[in-house]
Scaffold this active site. Structure first.
Site, PDB file in Angstrom:
ATOM      1  N   THR A   1      35.681  24.062 -48.123  1.00  0.00           N
ATOM      2  CA  THR A   1      35.260  25.196 -49.265  1.00  0.00           C
ATOM      3  C   THR A   1      34.046  25.841 -49.080  1.00  0.00           C
ATOM      4  OG1 THR A   1      36.499  24.052 -51.035  1.00  0.00           O
ATOM      5  CG2 THR A   1      35.124  25.323 -51.944  1.00  0.00           C
TER       6      THR A   1
ATOM      7  N   THR B   1      35.025  18.617 -48.633  1.00  0.00           N
ATOM      8  CA  THR B   1      34.775  17.590 -49.357  1.00  0.00           C
ATOM      9  C   THR B   1      35.797  16.460 -49.310  1.00  0.00           C
ATOM     10  OG1 THR B   1      35.511  18.484 -51.491  1.00  0.00           O
ATOM     11  CG2 THR B   1      33.282  18.780 -51.053  1.00  0.00           C
ATOM     12  N   ASP B   2      36.873  16.983 -49.099  1.00  0.00           N
ATOM     13  CA  ASP B   2      38.099  15.830 -49.209  1.00  0.00           C
ATOM     14  C   ASP B   2      38.016  14.901 -48.399  1.00  0.00           C
ATOM     15  OD1 ASP B   2      39.163  17.224 -51.240  1.00  0.00           O
ATOM     16  OD2 ASP B   2      40.986  17.764 -50.402  1.00  0.00           O
TER      17      ASP B   2
ATOM     18  N   LYS C   1      33.737  10.171 -52.384  1.00  0.00           N
ATOM     19  CA  LYS C   1      33.946  11.124 -53.460  1.00  0.00           C
ATOM     20  C   LYS C   1      34.718  10.565 -54.620  1.00  0.00           C
ATOM     21  CE  LYS C   1      36.351  15.549 -53.654  1.00  0.00           C
ATOM     22  NZ  LYS C   1      37.015  16.634 -53.084  1.00  0.00           N
TER      23      LYS C   1
END
Length: 422
Positions: free
Chosen positions: A87, A163-164, A240
């Site tokens: 992203t 980020t995943d 996360k």
């Protein structure tokens, strides 16, 4: 006109003013408005006046090269920007309205002009993927790219990543690399077309962290929902913990190793502006560069649940290693223990972690745990399950006794004992 120019666009009886953004769609202009939103405008209907151009200079580099750089200032440190997609390096596809990973490293510099003047930048693209598509082979390419950039004189490295799966990549490179300079992973929870995007702040704070004295691999992301500070998490202790919050990343079992104050970082007058550390860290002078990049890919992370059919684990036959994300102190249903014993007998290294967020496994408390130890399962302490998987992938190729290695701290992933903290 070029991306990064400030322009005024007249179209369909409307006038919009903002910064021209890169786009994957040749039929549309993408304009970032002063309010933060992006708007797509049909080129055929647009009358464009350039208000300000050449905001900063970007050298596109040799044609076909995966490297680029902006004009160098001998008084500034050099930071390598390595893009893997995600992203933070994404744009809106105005054909579909979807956010897609389109940017290369130069596009990121254009999208975050506030990075100009903080450092000399070398841009390099390793992958252009959304992070759910990360693979072990890309981890290896990324580790080699980081090593090459440091060998070429980079004073710090910023890895832009989705980020995943960023916690997996940060953990893997923590085992692969010993680094004499900061390596900082960063990403963005919200895309650049949204006023609430965290890409600018995360990028600025990451560059300042990459200029600091800590020769560590860190993850730099929002430390609160507001635009006030970024947390610096150790690459093997971060997770996360929220799908969409800007402060989704947390250090598990401890406080973050450091932080970057955004207001101070925006000044950027000193190396590592706004960066402070609360935890011990390895300084630049204490480390040398080395890479042990071989990994075993036949490793699985499995999560037992109530009612699971033992036959569901038949696909684990022949695997080199398995990490079990057990319940509580590190348990599985007793019907699964013979299956794990068979795997160990066949040469598979089986490590036990916990589904609990905090705490450590201890298979000496209950009968189930003692039976697991008798079956040859090794305890992984308070190592996070995802980190344990990457550690075992690395240990199988780089240690003489990978089972024993899972019980030792190699890169800050395992503490001697869990302590309460606030």
């Amino acid at each position: 006109m070029n991306p990064g120019d400030r322009v005024r666009v007249e179209h369909a009886d409307l006038i919009d003013e903002g910064v021209l953004m890169p786009t994957s769609d040749a039929d549309h202009l993408v304009l970032k408005l002063d309010g933060g939103y992006n708007v797509g405008i049909d080129r055929a209907e647009a009358d464009v006046d350039v208000l300000e151009s050449d905001v900063y200079d970007i050298d596109e580099g040799e044609e076909g090269s995966d490297r680029s750089e902006i004009e160098f200032d001998d008084d500034l440190p050099t930071v390598a920007l390595i893009s893997t997609g995600g992203t933070i390096a994404s744009t809106v596809d105005y054909r579909t309205g979807a956010v897609t990973a389109q940017f290369d490293a130069e596009d990121v510099l254009r999208a975050v002009p506030e990075l100009a003047g903080r450092a000399n930048y070398r841009g390099r693209v390793v992958a252009d993927i959304l992070s759910e598509n990360m693979t072990p082979s890309i981890w290896q390419e990324l580790a080699h790219a980081v090593k090459e950039e440091i060998e070429a004189g980079a004073d710090g490295v910023v890895v832009m990543h989705g980020t995943d799966t960023m916690q997996y990549s940060a953990a893997m490179l923590s085992f692969m690399l010993d680094t004499p300079v900061p390596i900082v992973f960063t990403g963005s929870q919200r895309s650049a077309d949204r006023p609430s995007s965290d890409n600018v702040m995360n990028a600025i704070c990451s560059v300042e962290a990459a200029k600091s004295d800590a020769a560590e691999l860190m993850v730099c992301m929002h430390g609160s929902p507001s635009d006030d500070w970024c947390a610096l998490h150790r690459g093997t202790r971060v997770r996360k913990n929220h799908t969409s919050r800007r402060d989704a990343f947390e250090t598990v079992g401890a406080a973050p190793m450091g932080r970057v104050d955004y207001e101070t970082a925006k000044d950027g007058s000193d190396d590592g502006s706004g960066v402070t550390f609360d935890d011990d860290y390895r300084a630049r002078s204490e480390a040398t560069l080395s890479l042990n990049g071989d990994i075993e890919t036949a490793v699985e992370l499995v999560k037992p649940t109530p009612g699971m059919d033992p036959a569901a684990w038949d696909y684990l036959d022949g695997k080199a290693g398995i990490i079990v994300e057990g319940t509580g102190l590190g348990h599985v249903h007793t019907d699964l223990i013979p299956r794990l014993a068979e795997l160990v007998e066949d040469g598979t290294v089986v490590g036990m972690t916990s589904q609990c967020i905090e705490g450590r496994v201890c298979d000496r408390v209950y009968d189930t745990g003692r039976d697991l130890l008798d079956a040859g399962v090794v305890e992984c302490g308070d190592t996070l399950p995802g980190t344990a998987k990457t550690k075992l992938m690395w240990a199988l190729e780089n240690t003489a006794k990978p089972g024993d290695a899972m019980g030792r701290d190699l890169a800050g992933e395992l503490t001697e004992e869990s302590q309460p903290w606030t």
